[in-house]
Scaffold this motif. Sequence first.
Motif, short mmCIF file in Angstrom:
data_model
loop_
_atom_site.label_atom_id
_atom_site.label_comp_id
_atom_site.label_asym_id
_atom_site.label_seq_id
_atom_site.Cartn_x
_atom_site.Cartn_y
_atom_site.Cartn_z
N ARG A 26 0.83 -1.21 0.00
CA ARG A 26 0.00 0.00 0.00
C ARG A 26 0.86 1.26 0.00
O ARG A 26 0.57 2.23 -0.70
N PHE B 83 2.28 1.51 -3.48
CA PHE B 83 1.24 1.91 -4.43
C PHE B 83 0.98 3.41 -4.33
O PHE B 83 0.82 4.10 -5.34
N ALA B 84 0.90 3.92 -3.10
CA ALA B 84 0.65 5.34 -2.92
C ALA B 84 1.78 6.17 -3.51
O ALA B 84 1.54 7.20 -4.17
N SER C 244 1.91 5.61 -7.55
CA SER C 244 0.73 6.09 -8.29
C SER C 244 0.70 7.61 -8.34
O SER C 244 -0.16 8.19 -9.03
N THR D 297 -1.79 10.21 -10.62
CA THR D 297 -2.73 11.20 -10.09
C THR D 297 -2.31 12.62 -10.49
O THR D 297 -3.16 13.46 -10.76
N GLU E 5 -7.38 9.85 -6.99
CA GLU E 5 -6.65 9.49 -5.79
C GLU E 5 -6.46 7.98 -5.72
O GLU E 5 -7.25 7.21 -6.29
N TYR E 6 -5.40 7.57 -5.03
CA TYR E 6 -5.18 6.14 -4.77
C TYR E 6 -6.12 5.73 -3.65
O TYR E 6 -6.18 6.35 -2.60
N ASN F 92 -5.73 -1.63 -4.66
CA ASN F 92 -4.78 -1.36 -5.74
C ASN F 92 -5.42 -0.59 -6.89
O ASN F 92 -5.22 -0.91 -8.05
N ASP F 93 -6.19 0.45 -6.54
CA ASP F 93 -6.88 1.23 -7.56
C ASP F 93 -6.54 2.71 -7.47
O ASP F 93 -6.28 3.23 -6.38
N VAL F 94 -6.58 3.38 -8.61
CA VAL F 94 -6.66 4.84 -8.66
C VAL F 94 -8.07 5.17 -9.12
O VAL F 94 -8.55 4.61 -10.12
N LYS G 209 -13.13 3.54 -10.84
CA LYS G 209 -11.77 3.11 -11.13
C LYS G 209 -11.32 3.62 -12.49
O LYS G 209 -12.02 3.49 -13.49
N LEU H 48 -3.34 -1.14 -10.23
CA LEU H 48 -1.93 -1.18 -9.86
C LEU H 48 -1.50 -2.58 -9.47
O LEU H 48 -2.30 -3.38 -8.99
#
Length: 368
Positions: free
Chosen positions: A106, A109-110, A113, A117, A128-129, A133-135, A141, A145
Amino acid sequence: MAWRYIADDGVGAAVGLAADEVVTRRQGRGQSPPTLRLYTYRSHCALVGRFQRLGSELRLDECRRAGVQVNRRPTGGGAIIMGADQLGIAIMAPAPAGERSYDRARELFARFSSGLTAALGALGIAAEYRRKNDVEVGRKKIAGLGIYFDPAGGMLFHASLLVDLDVAFMLSVLRTPFEKISDKEIATVGERMTTIRRELGREVTTAEVRELVRVAYARTLGLELEPGPFSSEECLEIAALARERYETEKWLGREPATPDAMGSATVKTEGGLLTAHLTLAGEVIKAIYLTGDFFTDDAILAGMERALRWHPVGAEAVTETLEALREREALALPGVPSEAVARAVELAADAARRHELAGLAKGCFVNP
C-alpha cells in the motif's frame, strides 16, 4: 536522479511482459538502469494476475475468435484488457532487502501512483489512490496497480491507465459473475469505472496522456528521464524469456490453489429487489456486484461493493462491515437494511458453492 525512459507501442503479450520482468531482474544485479516504461499493447491483449487461472478469468473461446492474445502477468491483481487505448506503466528499479516486502504494498502503491494522479490532475481530473490497488475518480476506477519483487533484488510496479475502454468488448472476453451479459450488465460495470475521455468529454490521444504521465513522474519522483532503447543484451534476454516462459503452457496453464465459483441470489426488501452477483475464492468474496430496482446513487453501490471485495463471506461479518460503512461514510441503500444485503450475499455464496460442487465453477471479472 537519472533514469532511463522507454516508450513503445503495439507490443505483444508475451514480449511485453517478458521485457518488464527482464529489466526488473537486472535491477538487482546492477545490469540495467532504473527504468520508466510507458507503452501500449497490441489491440487486444487479455492479461490475468500472477495467481489467477486463465480459464476462470477469460472466455478463451471468445479470445481466440477475436484474436485476443492472452497471458499471465508477473504481478498479482485481476484480469485486464489492454490495447491502444490503455496505457501501460512499468517502473523497474532496485529494491533494497528491507523494502522487498508485500506488507509495504500500500505504501509503494501510494508512492508510485503519484505520477498517475498528478498527470490526471494536469488534465483537470481529480484522482486518488484508494482501496487495495486502484486509482479512482469520484469512486470510479480509472487505473489498476500491481507490484512484484524479483528474488534478484529488483522491483516492478505495474499500472494500467484507461484512456478509453470498450466495456462491451471487455465483458465479451473477461468472465463475470453475471449469468448473462446484456445492456443492463454492461451499464452496471460501466458505472463502476471511468476513462480519461469520459471524464474530459472530448478526444485525447494516448500519446498526449503518455507525455503528461512522463512529465508527472519526473516531477513527483525527482527524476531526470533520459530516453533510451532496450540494450542488445536485454533484447536477447527478453526474447529468451518470452520463448521459455511466457509462451509456454506451463506458465499459461498454472492453477490456483483455490478455485473460483460464481453465484447470484435475489432478496425482496422494503427498498426493492436486491440481487447479489459474486465470485468466491474459497470463503472470500473475490468480486461482487449489487443490482436491483431500488433508487440510489452510483457512488453508494460502488462504495458498498468496494467494502465487500476480498471480504469474508459470513453474514455476520458482512453486516458489521456494512453497518460500519453506513456510520463512517453514510453509504447505504434506502430501505435496504445491512442484514438484507448480507442475506443476499449469503444466498449467492450458497449458489456458488453448489456450482462448484457440480463442477461448474467459473472465474470472475475483476476490474482492470
